[in-house]
Scaffold this motif. Structure first.
Motif, PDB file in Angstrom:
ATOM      1  N   GLN A 239       0.829  -1.206   0.000  1.00 38.65           N
ATOM      2  CA  GLN A 239       0.000   0.000   0.000  1.00 38.65           C
ATOM      3  C   GLN A 239       0.860   1.252   0.000  1.00 38.65           C
ATOM      4  O   GLN A 239       0.481   2.271  -0.593  1.00 38.65           O
ATOM      5  N   SER A 240       2.006   1.206   0.658  1.00 36.71           N
ATOM      6  CA  SER A 240       2.877   2.383   0.680  1.00 36.71           C
ATOM      7  C   SER A 240       3.487   2.639  -0.692  1.00 36.71           C
ATOM      8  O   SER A 240       3.662   3.798  -1.101  1.00 36.71           O
ATOM      9  N   ILE A 241       3.805   1.575  -1.434  1.00 39.51           N
ATOM     10  CA  ILE A 241       4.295   1.740  -2.806  1.00 39.51           C
ATOM     11  C   ILE A 241       3.204   2.340  -3.679  1.00 39.51           C
ATOM     12  O   ILE A 241       3.449   3.248  -4.488  1.00 39.51           O
ATOM     13  N   THR A 242       1.995   1.833  -3.497  1.00 45.07           N
ATOM     14  CA  THR A 242       0.853   2.365  -4.250  1.00 45.07           C
ATOM     15  C   THR A 242       0.620   3.833  -3.919  1.00 45.07           C
ATOM     16  O   THR A 242       0.429   4.660  -4.819  1.00 45.07           O
ATOM     17  N   ALA A 243       0.650   4.160  -2.628  1.00 42.87           N
ATOM     18  CA  ALA A 243       0.414   5.539  -2.201  1.00 42.87           C
ATOM     19  C   ALA A 243       1.488   6.473  -2.737  1.00 42.87           C
ATOM     20  O   ALA A 243       1.176   7.575  -3.222  1.00 42.87           O
ATOM     21  N   ALA A 244       2.748   6.048  -2.665  1.00 40.02           N
ATOM     22  CA  ALA A 244       3.839   6.888  -3.165  1.00 40.02           C
ATOM     23  C   ALA A 244       3.669   7.166  -4.661  1.00 40.02           C
ATOM     24  O   ALA A 244       3.899   8.289  -5.124  1.00 40.02           O
ATOM     25  N   GLY A 245       3.248   6.132  -5.407  1.00 42.92           N
ATOM     26  CA  GLY A 245       3.039   6.304  -6.848  1.00 42.92           C
ATOM     27  C   GLY A 245       1.869   7.223  -7.148  1.00 42.92           C
ATOM     28  O   GLY A 245       1.979   8.135  -7.982  1.00 42.92           O
ATOM     29  N   MET A 266      10.001  10.285  -5.941  1.00 40.01           N
ATOM     30  CA  MET A 266       9.930   9.470  -4.724  1.00 40.01           C
ATOM     31  C   MET A 266       9.213   8.149  -4.985  1.00 40.01           C
ATOM     32  O   MET A 266       9.496   7.134  -4.333  1.00 40.01           O
ATOM     33  N   ALA A 267       8.279   8.151  -5.931  1.00 39.61           N
ATOM     34  CA  ALA A 267       7.540   6.921  -6.247  1.00 39.61           C
ATOM     35  C   ALA A 267       8.486   5.800  -6.637  1.00 39.61           C
ATOM     36  O   ALA A 267       8.232   4.622  -6.336  1.00 39.61           O
ATOM     37  N   ILE A 268       9.599   6.142  -7.302  1.00 36.93           N
ATOM     38  CA  ILE A 268      10.577   5.137  -7.730  1.00 36.93           C
ATOM     39  C   ILE A 268      11.638   4.907  -6.660  1.00 36.93           C
ATOM     40  O   ILE A 268      11.951   3.764  -6.310  1.00 36.93           O
ATOM     41  N   LEU A 269      12.193   5.997  -6.135  1.00 34.69           N
ATOM     42  CA  LEU A 269      13.279   5.886  -5.155  1.00 34.69           C
ATOM     43  C   LEU A 269      12.831   5.182  -3.880  1.00 34.69           C
ATOM     44  O   LEU A 269      13.612   4.483  -3.238  1.00 34.69           O
ATOM     45  N   VAL A 272      10.788   1.071  -5.340  1.00 31.86           N
ATOM     46  CA  VAL A 272      11.549  -0.106  -5.787  1.00 31.86           C
ATOM     47  C   VAL A 272      12.231  -0.835  -4.622  1.00 31.86           C
ATOM     48  O   VAL A 272      12.121  -2.061  -4.517  1.00 31.86           O
ATOM     49  N   PRO A 273      12.942  -0.141  -3.715  1.00 38.83           N
ATOM     50  CA  PRO A 273      13.537  -0.859  -2.577  1.00 38.83           C
ATOM     51  C   PRO A 273      12.497  -1.546  -1.697  1.00 38.83           C
ATOM     52  O   PRO A 273      12.713  -2.681  -1.243  1.00 38.83           O
ATOM     53  N   LEU A 320       4.673   1.009 -10.065  1.00 41.53           N
ATOM     54  CA  LEU A 320       6.072   0.969 -10.495  1.00 41.53           C
ATOM     55  C   LEU A 320       6.163   0.773 -12.004  1.00 41.53           C
ATOM     56  O   LEU A 320       7.039   1.348 -12.665  1.00 41.53           O
ATOM     57  N   ALA A 321       5.256  -0.034 -12.558  1.00 47.65           N
ATOM     58  CA  ALA A 321       5.219  -0.226 -14.013  1.00 47.65           C
ATOM     59  C   ALA A 321       4.901   1.088 -14.719  1.00 47.65           C
ATOM     60  O   ALA A 321       5.503   1.418 -15.755  1.00 47.65           O
ATOM     61  N   LEU A 322       3.972   1.869 -14.162  1.00 45.91           N
ATOM     62  CA  LEU A 322       3.593   3.153 -14.760  1.00 45.91           C
ATOM     63  C   LEU A 322       4.727   4.159 -14.679  1.00 45.91           C
ATOM     64  O   LEU A 322       4.964   4.926 -15.624  1.00 45.91           O
ATOM     65  N   HIS A 323       5.451   4.171 -13.574  1.00 42.64           N
ATOM     66  CA  HIS A 323       6.495   5.174 -13.380  1.00 42.64           C
ATOM     67  C   HIS A 323       7.813   4.803 -14.054  1.00 42.64           C
ATOM     68  O   HIS A 323       8.603   5.694 -14.379  1.00 42.64           O
ATOM     69  N   THR A 324       8.081   3.517 -14.224  1.00 39.03           N
ATOM     70  CA  THR A 324       9.341   3.105 -14.851  1.00 39.03           C
ATOM     71  C   THR A 324       9.175   2.696 -16.310  1.00 39.03           C
ATOM     72  O   THR A 324      10.118   2.798 -17.090  1.00 39.03           O
ATOM     73  N   GLY A 325       7.977   2.199 -16.658  1.00 35.70           N
ATOM     74  CA  GLY A 325       7.742   1.710 -18.012  1.00 35.70           C
ATOM     75  C   GLY A 325       8.418   0.390 -18.308  1.00 35.70           C
ATOM     76  O   GLY A 325       8.486  -0.038 -19.472  1.00 35.70           O
ATOM     77  N   LEU A 326       8.918  -0.269 -17.269  1.00 35.66           N
ATOM     78  CA  LEU A 326       9.669  -1.517 -17.468  1.00 35.66           C
ATOM     79  C   LEU A 326       8.726  -2.716 -17.615  1.00 35.66           C
ATOM     80  O   LEU A 326       7.808  -2.895 -16.801  1.00 35.66           O
ATOM     81  N   PRO A 327       8.962  -3.569 -18.613  1.00 36.10           N
ATOM     82  CA  PRO A 327       8.145  -4.788 -18.781  1.00 36.10           C
ATOM     83  C   PRO A 327       8.202  -5.703 -17.561  1.00 36.10           C
ATOM     84  O   PRO A 327       7.245  -6.419 -17.287  1.00 36.10           O
TER      85      PRO A 327
END
Length: 377
Positions: A239-245, A266-269, A272-273, A320-327
């Motif tokens: 949920q925190s990853i979702t909220a940050a994004g 911040m959504a990525i930094l 991801v960890p 994370l997919a939306l912010h990085t675009g990584l497959p």
């Protein structure tokens, strides 16, 4: 003789009461709808499916709220006993999260059924009910744990996270309202307020997760129906990853540069960890659960802990997919969603069997080495 009669009456009552933990089924069902519609590649094709699931979860919330309200009005001693119970009281965080989950689904899927205006008018009250009650829960339940209960060193369990996670859910759902607000001080206040909710929940969750890790290292697992509560740890992480994004995206049209870009980065930094640790815990929890199942772990409503926390990992990975675009993150979110469906089916089948045999109504008991402090009852 009268004492025995009272004990029998109490036992019958315990088998019929509804606890706050029942609302976990609303959370676990609603998160499927919220997660499905945002999935990469296939999300747009799942709108119809997600809408049906959201309507089912909404109906569940209405029915449970009516039943619980009626029970509270007619038999207030039941909710008082649940509030004083050191285990059951932790699950008072479930109703706020249920309201917040449905509020999010109403924003995402309600316009297809109700229209944009009506969907907003329904979602706002649900959001504020969940947010205000969630913040109250995040304060009162830990306070009661600190002052009312005598806690042993090996008492920490996943349920301790339930009362402190609602503000993190509020941070996610609150960010979704920002695009519907005029650019004003109120809009910015809500953004910063949601970041405050993010921090409120994050710091408390980190402390509790540390205590759970310590308990597992020193005392192991009970192998009981309490094991699924280990999955709750994924809740604040995902949920925190979702909220940050979501907050990072909303910041781009809410506040000025360079703050907007910093919040978005911040959504990525941050994400991801934390996602890495979430996947580590996912594997550990899966191994401990399989071990408990081999030892004939009984079904309980705690099995719904498999659903919402995994759902937050789906939504977090999608962000994370939306912010990085990584497959890699795109496909990971789809794989996690498939696991979410499997977890939901497992919990739903167990619940159905519990209804059929009547065991689901039993008041859950669990030895967690907590008892009420003398003189504080």
């Amino acid at each position: 003789m009268s004492t025995n009669k009272q004990q029998i009456e109490l036992q019958i009552e315990l088998q019929k009461e509804m606890g706050p933990n029942w609302f976990a089924s609303v959370m676990g069902t609603g998160i499927i709808a919220n997660a499905a519609v945002g999935l990469p590649f296939i999300g747009k094709d799942l709108v119809g499916f997600a809408t049906v699931v959201w309507l089912i979860a909404f109906a569940m919330l209405i029915v449970m709220t009516i039943i619980k309200s009626y029970q509270t009005i007619t038999k207030p001693h039941i909710i008082k006993r649940q509030f004083n119970d050191p285990v059951m009281s932790q699950f008072f965080g479930a109703p706020p999260m249920a309201f917040l989950t449905i509020a999010g689904g109403t924003l995402l899927l309600g316009p297809h059924v109700l229209g944009q205006s009506l969907a907003l008018n329904i979602a706002w009250p649900l959001f504020w009910i969940g947010t205000i009650s969630g913040i109250i829960t995040a304060i009162i339940i830990p306070y009661r744990l600190f002052t009312h209960n005598e806690v042993h060193d090996d008492a920490a369990f996943g349920g301790w996270l339930m009362p402190v996670v609602p503000p993190m859910v509020s941070a996610t759902i609150g960010s979704m309202f920002l695009s519907h607000m005029a650019h004003s001080a109120a809009q910015q206040t809500l953004l910063y307020g949601m970041y405050a909710c993010f921090g409120m929940s994050l710091m408390a969750s980190v402390i509790i997760i540390t205590l759970i890790w310590s308990r597992l290292a020193h005392s192991g697992t009970s192998g009981s129906a309490r094991v699924p509560t280990l999955w709750i740890v994924l809740g604040p992480l995902g949920q925190s990853i979702t909220a940050a994004g979501c907050l990072g995206t909303a910041a781009m049209f809410t506040v000025n540069e360079p703050i907007a870009s910093a919040m978005n980065v911040m959504a990525i930094l941050y994400g991801v960890p934390i996602w890495g640790f979430a996947m580590l815990w996912f594997c550990v929890a899966a191994l401990l659960t399989l071990r408990a199942m081999r030892r004939k772990m009984p079904f309980a409503l705690t099995w719904w802990a498999f659903t919402f926390p995994v759902g937050t990992c789906v939504t977090g990975t999608t962000q994370l997919a939306l912010h990085t675009g990584l497959p890699a993150f795109q496909w990971a979110s789809i794989i996690l969603f498939a696991f979410l469906i499997l977890a939901w089916v497992t919990a739903a089948l167990g619940t159905f069997k519990g209804f059929k045999h009547g065991k689901i109504f039993n008041n859950p008991t669990s030895v967690v080495h907590i008892k009420s402090k003398k003189g504080n009852n």
